[in-house]
Scaffold this motif. Structure first.
Motif, mmCIF file in Angstrom:
data_model
loop_
_atom_site.group_PDB
_atom_site.id
_atom_site.type_symbol
_atom_site.label_atom_id
_atom_site.label_comp_id
_atom_site.label_asym_id
_atom_site.label_seq_id
_atom_site.Cartn_x
_atom_site.Cartn_y
_atom_site.Cartn_z
ATOM 1 N N ASN A 1 5.161 -13.538 3.978
ATOM 2 C CA ASN A 1 4.220 -14.261 3.774
ATOM 3 C C ASN A 1 3.044 -13.328 3.370
ATOM 4 O OD1 ASN A 1 4.830 -16.743 4.883
ATOM 5 N ND2 ASN A 1 4.464 -15.863 7.053
ATOM 6 N N TRP A 2 2.490 -13.810 1.967
ATOM 7 C CA TRP A 2 1.619 -12.604 1.233
ATOM 8 C C TRP A 2 0.278 -12.727 1.819
ATOM 9 C CZ3 TRP A 2 3.842 -9.221 -1.546
ATOM 10 C CH2 TRP A 2 5.165 -9.664 -2.209
ATOM 11 N N GLY A 3 -0.328 -11.674 1.910
ATOM 12 C CA GLY A 3 -1.824 -11.362 2.134
ATOM 13 C C GLY A 3 -2.821 -11.464 1.112
ATOM 14 N N GLU A 4 -3.945 -11.420 1.196
ATOM 15 C CA GLU A 4 -5.089 -11.608 0.212
ATOM 16 C C GLU A 4 -4.891 -10.257 -0.577
ATOM 17 O OE1 GLU A 4 -7.002 -14.072 -0.406
ATOM 18 O OE2 GLU A 4 -6.017 -15.073 1.209
ATOM 19 N N PRO A 5 -5.096 -10.700 -1.922
ATOM 20 C CA PRO A 5 -5.286 -9.542 -2.825
ATOM 21 C C PRO A 5 -6.305 -8.534 -2.560
ATOM 22 C CG PRO A 5 -5.077 -11.453 -4.003
ATOM 23 C CD PRO A 5 -5.403 -11.878 -2.997
ATOM 24 N N VAL A 6 -6.018 -7.123 -2.690
ATOM 25 C CA VAL A 6 -6.908 -6.065 -2.484
ATOM 26 C C VAL A 6 -6.994 -5.004 -3.287
ATOM 27 C CG1 VAL A 6 -5.458 -4.856 -0.931
ATOM 28 C CG2 VAL A 6 -7.666 -4.531 -0.476
ATOM 29 N N SER A 7 -8.148 -4.563 -3.810
ATOM 30 C CA SER A 7 -8.128 -3.257 -4.898
ATOM 31 C C SER A 7 -7.918 -1.920 -4.175
ATOM 32 C CB SER A 7 -9.400 -3.563 -5.729
ATOM 33 O OG SER A 7 -10.576 -3.188 -4.764
ATOM 34 N N ALA A 8 -7.594 -1.225 -5.082
ATOM 35 C CA ALA A 8 -6.996 0.177 -4.700
ATOM 36 C C ALA A 8 -8.322 0.771 -4.318
ATOM 37 C CB ALA A 8 -6.394 1.081 -5.815
ATOM 38 N N VAL A 9 -9.508 0.565 -5.164
ATOM 39 C CA VAL A 9 -10.657 1.385 -4.665
ATOM 40 C C VAL A 9 -11.131 0.825 -3.158
ATOM 41 C CG1 VAL A 9 -12.141 -0.554 -5.749
ATOM 42 C CG2 VAL A 9 -13.070 1.765 -5.633
ATOM 43 N N ALA A 10 -11.169 -0.649 -2.968
ATOM 44 C CA ALA A 10 -11.452 -0.872 -1.554
ATOM 45 C C ALA A 10 -10.643 -0.341 -0.643
ATOM 46 C CB ALA A 10 -11.188 -2.632 -1.507
ATOM 47 N N LEU A 11 -9.083 -0.108 -0.758
ATOM 48 C CA LEU A 11 -8.309 0.425 0.103
ATOM 49 C C LEU A 11 -8.579 2.106 0.375
ATOM 50 C CD1 LEU A 11 -4.864 -0.947 -0.965
ATOM 51 C CD2 LEU A 11 -6.283 -1.466 1.303
ATOM 52 N N SER B 1 -8.828 10.228 -15.582
ATOM 53 C CA SER B 1 -9.258 10.087 -14.020
ATOM 54 C C SER B 1 -8.717 8.824 -13.746
ATOM 55 C CB SER B 1 -10.507 9.996 -13.868
ATOM 56 O OG SER B 1 -11.108 9.036 -14.468
ATOM 57 N N PHE B 2 -8.288 8.591 -12.354
ATOM 58 C CA PHE B 2 -7.847 7.410 -11.861
ATOM 59 C C PHE B 2 -8.987 6.484 -11.576
ATOM 60 C CE2 PHE B 2 -4.515 10.661 -10.612
ATOM 61 C CZ PHE B 2 -3.546 10.059 -11.077
ATOM 62 N N ASP B 3 -8.818 5.366 -12.131
ATOM 63 C CA ASP B 3 -10.019 4.381 -11.984
ATOM 64 C C ASP B 3 -9.216 3.199 -11.134
ATOM 65 O OD1 ASP B 3 -11.865 2.348 -11.869
ATOM 66 O OD2 ASP B 3 -11.792 1.963 -14.065
ATOM 67 N N LEU B 4 -9.422 3.526 -9.626
ATOM 68 C CA LEU B 4 -8.746 2.519 -8.755
ATOM 69 C C LEU B 4 -9.145 1.114 -8.883
ATOM 70 C CD1 LEU B 4 -9.057 4.923 -5.718
ATOM 71 C CD2 LEU B 4 -7.214 4.876 -7.296
ATOM 72 N N ALA B 5 -10.134 0.786 -9.559
ATOM 73 C CA ALA B 5 -10.981 -0.460 -9.528
ATOM 74 C C ALA B 5 -9.987 -1.403 -10.649
ATOM 75 C CB ALA B 5 -12.328 -0.489 -10.128
ATOM 76 N N ARG B 6 -9.155 -0.502 -11.492
ATOM 77 C CA ARG B 6 -8.131 -1.264 -12.325
ATOM 78 C C ARG B 6 -6.941 -1.770 -11.639
ATOM 79 N NH1 ARG B 6 -8.499 1.140 -17.692
ATOM 80 N NH2 ARG B 6 -6.266 1.430 -17.388
ATOM 81 N N PHE B 7 -6.696 -1.569 -10.298
ATOM 82 C CA PHE B 7 -5.433 -2.057 -9.677
ATOM 83 C C PHE B 7 -5.630 -2.865 -8.551
ATOM 84 C CE2 PHE B 7 -4.944 2.147 -11.795
ATOM 85 C CZ PHE B 7 -3.664 1.970 -12.480
ATOM 86 N N GLU B 8 -4.726 -3.820 -8.592
ATOM 87 C CA GLU B 8 -4.812 -4.605 -7.461
ATOM 88 C C GLU B 8 -3.463 -4.685 -6.541
ATOM 89 O OE1 GLU B 8 -8.413 -7.904 -7.477
ATOM 90 O OE2 GLU B 8 -6.303 -8.359 -8.123
ATOM 91 N N PHE B 9 -3.488 -4.877 -5.160
ATOM 92 C CA PHE B 9 -2.153 -5.244 -4.502
ATOM 93 C C PHE B 9 -2.220 -6.115 -3.577
ATOM 94 C CE2 PHE B 9 -3.256 -0.251 -4.904
ATOM 95 C CZ PHE B 9 -1.851 0.130 -5.546
ATOM 96 N N GLN B 10 -0.970 -6.489 -3.164
ATOM 97 C CA GLN B 10 -0.581 -7.552 -2.117
ATOM 98 C C GLN B 10 0.430 -7.149 -1.213
ATOM 99 O OE1 GLN B 10 -0.435 -11.530 -4.550
ATOM 100 N NE2 GLN B 10 -1.628 -12.228 -2.941
ATOM 101 N N VAL B 11 0.439 -7.467 -0.172
ATOM 102 C CA VAL B 11 1.234 -6.857 0.878
ATOM 103 C C VAL B 11 1.924 -8.204 1.585
ATOM 104 C CG1 VAL B 11 1.909 -5.325 2.667
ATOM 105 C CG2 VAL B 11 0.307 -4.885 0.999
ATOM 106 N N SER B 12 3.059 -8.511 1.764
ATOM 107 C CA SER B 12 3.581 -9.348 2.686
ATOM 108 C C SER B 12 3.862 -9.021 3.890
ATOM 109 C CB SER B 12 4.980 -9.896 2.138
ATOM 110 O OG SER B 12 5.833 -8.891 2.190
ATOM 111 N N ASP B 13 4.087 -9.846 5.158
ATOM 112 C CA ASP B 13 4.691 -9.478 6.470
ATOM 113 C C ASP B 13 6.092 -9.680 6.073
ATOM 114 O OD1 ASP B 13 5.214 -12.298 6.422
ATOM 115 O OD2 ASP B 13 3.659 -12.754 7.720
ATOM 116 N N LYS B 14 6.753 -9.130 7.400
ATOM 117 C CA LYS B 14 8.005 -9.078 7.541
ATOM 118 C C LYS B 14 8.812 -10.594 7.163
ATOM 119 C CE LYS B 14 8.202 -5.242 10.855
ATOM 120 N NZ LYS B 14 8.643 -4.649 11.853
ATOM 121 N N ALA B 15 7.959 -11.560 7.305
ATOM 122 C CA ALA B 15 8.513 -13.010 7.237
ATOM 123 C C ALA B 15 8.390 -13.284 5.584
ATOM 124 C CB ALA B 15 7.902 -13.868 7.920
#
Length: 670
Positions: A73-83, A57-71
């Motif tokens: 600048n990186w945002g805060e880390p967020v887990s796949a399960v939170a998303l 099964s896909f354990d979404l708590a095992r993965f984290e992402f960060q997304v930048s803006d167009k400039a």
């Protein structure tokens, strides 16, 4: 008073007999062949069993992402399960998957565009969290950065757990669970029909003075020479939607239980007939004379003398037929229609849905009735007592015109059934377009124009059968010799006997699937064998090992045990005795083992259907693939080629046996 004399040895180390060089070599060879059986049978079965308890099964708590803006600048880390909790894009049902499951990372970002300058980072929250970037596997807790164009190729991989969820899913799915009842029902009905028909046939051969006994025996053995798919193809031509005799069924479809039962009777008949005929052949004439002197009727004599004398043969035949039918794959695949059985379910789960874990579950379930039948059969055989003694008189049937005519009619009906299936298959392979153009043509033998592997698959089968017959006979006979002639080493010999008997209880589909799990693992040093002719040879030898082993043991037990001590007293190594005495004496059995392996290698489907590659396609599998593609007539043509090849091999075997045995077995005639 005389004093008792103490003759006990003084205390000390327990004495052990030292092993000579011959015994060490014998034990070493036994261990080598035992290791072969462990690698080729026990280890794959263990891996398959463990696979059936593996859930993914896909354990979404095992993965984290960060997304930048167009400039950038990186945002805060967020887990796949939170998303996912926020967006609800992946339901709980979709989180369950199989070992090859993949979940695209972009589903958690609704505004994703691969042309965007936005960048993405991903990491695992544990060291074993893994994901794919294209075909490249990544894992670990380090951040990996990707452009939008690269991030669209990121796929999350599932986590493995151990539990009974696969079995729960199977038994809670009606369409899958129903296959158990279907398989048992088909096997039960087929067993009753086959044993009944075979008993009547064997009874006629052993209890009557009818004519053409040798011819009927020859016809009865024909089904052994063909793959189990052939009767299914013939029945379709006879009773299918455009069948020649479909009106005889009065609207009952041949596709489904009826077709499977009739086809099963065809291919299981010779196995039951041989066992029952052997049981009837050892009857004691004195029992029948005693019944006659007591003025017992023929009917009463039949139930009080014949049936009790043959009961072990009948029981053994029933279990053999039951196992053959419940584990067969080819026939239900061709003519089963929508009537699912366990063996076909394995094929559908693995080939159709790529659900290997559920395929393993079905395989384990299929093992249960096969092993149960095997164990009960072994228990019954142990209870069997000798029916012939030194004073026994072999039964000699007396001419009875009415009874002999009845037996001739019975055997003729069964012979017509067997030959009718064969003639129909050959006719279907020759006509241009059934049933519209019945003119004869060889166009269906142009296998290179069909799906399935072409003529190369036929030559591959001959190659497989030849290698299996030679290598398999050597392995089987040497193993049987070592276990029979080795002194002491009881634990090792018992373990070897268990391994040698185990293949008979393992269905071909189960063995083939276990080879996928074991040999297709990149971490296995034997991974290079997967997809080669070598693995097909190993699988085929292992699948049919038990019968050859028992045949060899039977021959070896007939040799006097005094040969080994005499050879040792003359200081002759055991291998000289083996080459100059054992092999010549056992040559008939060795030839029987070789032809048995050859014929079964040509006809086997279930054990190799998961293991062949583009370069190692086989004729029996080509029959299946051509039938799947709608090329039924070419499938019949290829099945008949297998029959002619096996018939030719049997003829060559007969001629060679007579010539070789005449030279090496002349002492038997004295």
């Amino acid at each position: 008073m005389a004093m008792a004399i103490d003759t006990a040895l003084p205390p000390g180390r327990k004495l052990k007999l030292s092993l000579d060089r011959d015994e060490l070599i014998k034990r070493a060879l036994m261990v080598v062949i035992a290791l072969y059986l462990v690698v080729a049978l026990a280890a794959p079965l263990y891996v398959m069993l463990s696979k059936s308890f593996s859930t993914y099964s896909f354990d979404l708590a095992r993965f984290e992402f960060q997304v930048s803006d167009k400039a950038g600048n990186w945002g805060e880390p967020v887990s796949a399960v939170a998303l996912n909790d926020r967006l609800g894009v992946v339901s709980a049902e979709k989180l369950a998957t199989n070992s090859d499951g993949r979940l695209q990372a972009t589903v958690f970002f609704p505004d994703f565009s691969f042309r965007s300058p936005v960048k993405y980072r991903i990491r695992g929250t544990s060291a074993d969290a893994s994901y794919l970037v294209g075909l490249q596997l990544h894992s670990g807790t380090e951040w990996q950065e990707f452009s939008s164009n690269e991030f669209r190729r990121v796929m999350l991989r599932p986590a493995r757990a151990i539990g009974f969820e696969n079995y729960t899913t199977y038994f809670s799915t009606p369409t899958l669970f129903r296959s158990i009842g279907n398989s048992v029902f088909i096997a039960f009905i087929s067993t009753i029909a086959t044993v009944g028909l075979a008993f009547g046939f064997a009874y006629a051969l052993n209890r009557s003075c009818m004519r053409f006994k040798d011819g009927f025996k020859l016809v009865a053995m024909v089904p052994i020479l063909v793959p189990s798919l052939l009767p299914g193809i013939a029945l379709i031509y006879l009773f299918g939607n455009q069948g020649l005799l479909k009106e005889l069924l009065m609207g009952v479809p041949i596709y489904g239980p009826l077709g499977i039962v009739v086809g099963s009777v065809f291919f299981a008949f010779p196995h039951a007939m041989m066992i029952i005929s052997t049981a009837l052949a050892i009857s004691d004439q004195r029992h029948y004379e005693a019944a006659a002197s007591l003025r017992a009727s023929s009917w009463r004599t039949f139930w009080t003398v014949t049936i009790p004398g043959a009961r072990y043969g009948l029981i053994s035949a029933a279990f053999v037929v039951f196992t053959l039918v419940i584990t067969d794959f080819g026939l239900p695949k061709v003519i089963g229609g929508q009537f699912n059985v366990l063996a076909v379910d394995i094929y559908k789960q693995v080939i159709g849905q790529q659900n290997f874990e559920m395929g393993a579950v079905v395989s384990v379930i299929l093992l249960v009735p096969a092993i149960a039948a095997f164990v009960v059969d072994r228990m019954v055989q142990k209870k069997q007592v000798a029916l012939l003694s030194a004073r026994s008189v072999a039964y000699q049937p007396k001419p009875d015109r009415r009874f002999d005519a009845l037996c001739l009619a019975w055997c003729s009906l069964i012979a017509v059934f067997i030959l009718g299936i064969m003639v129909t298959s050959q006719f279907a392979a020759l006509v241009k377009l059934w049933p519209y153009d019945l003119s004869l043509s060889l166009k269906h033998y142009a296998f290179d124009r069909m799906d399935g592997g072409g003529w190369a698959s036929y030559y591959n089968s001959i190659r497989l059968a030849g290698i299996t017959a030679i290598v398999g006979t050597i392995i089987v006979f040497v193993g049987a010799y070592m276990v029979e002639k080795t002194e002491g080493f009881r634990a090792g010999r018992s373990a070897f006997q268990f391994l040698a008997m185990l293949p008979m209880a393992v269905p071909g589909m189960v063995l083939g699937l276990s080879y996928i799990f074991f040999f297709n693992d990149p971490g296995n040093p034997l991974h290079a064998l997967y997809g080669t002719m070598t693995i097909l040879v190993i699988c085929t030898i292992t699948h049919f090992y038990t019968v050859g082993h028992l045949t060899a043991l039977t021959a070896l037990k007939q040799i006097d045990q005094e040969f080994e001590p005499v050879a040792a007293s003359l200081k002759q190594p055991f291998y000289k005795l083996f080459a100059r005495v054992t092999v010549p004496v056992c040559l008939p059995a060795i030839l029987d083992i070789s032809i048995y392996l050859f014929v079964n290698a040509m006809t086997t489907v279930s054990a190799v259907v998961f293991l062949y590659s583009k370069d190692t396609a086989l004729a029996s599998v080509a029959v299946l693939n051509m039938d799947d593609a709608g090329d039924v007539a070419p499938a019949a043509a290829m099945a008949m080629m297998i029959f002619y090849t096996n018939a030719g091999a049997r003829l060559i075997h007969l001629l060679l046996s007579k010539g070789i045995i005449a030279r090496t077995q002349a002492w038997r005639m004295r």
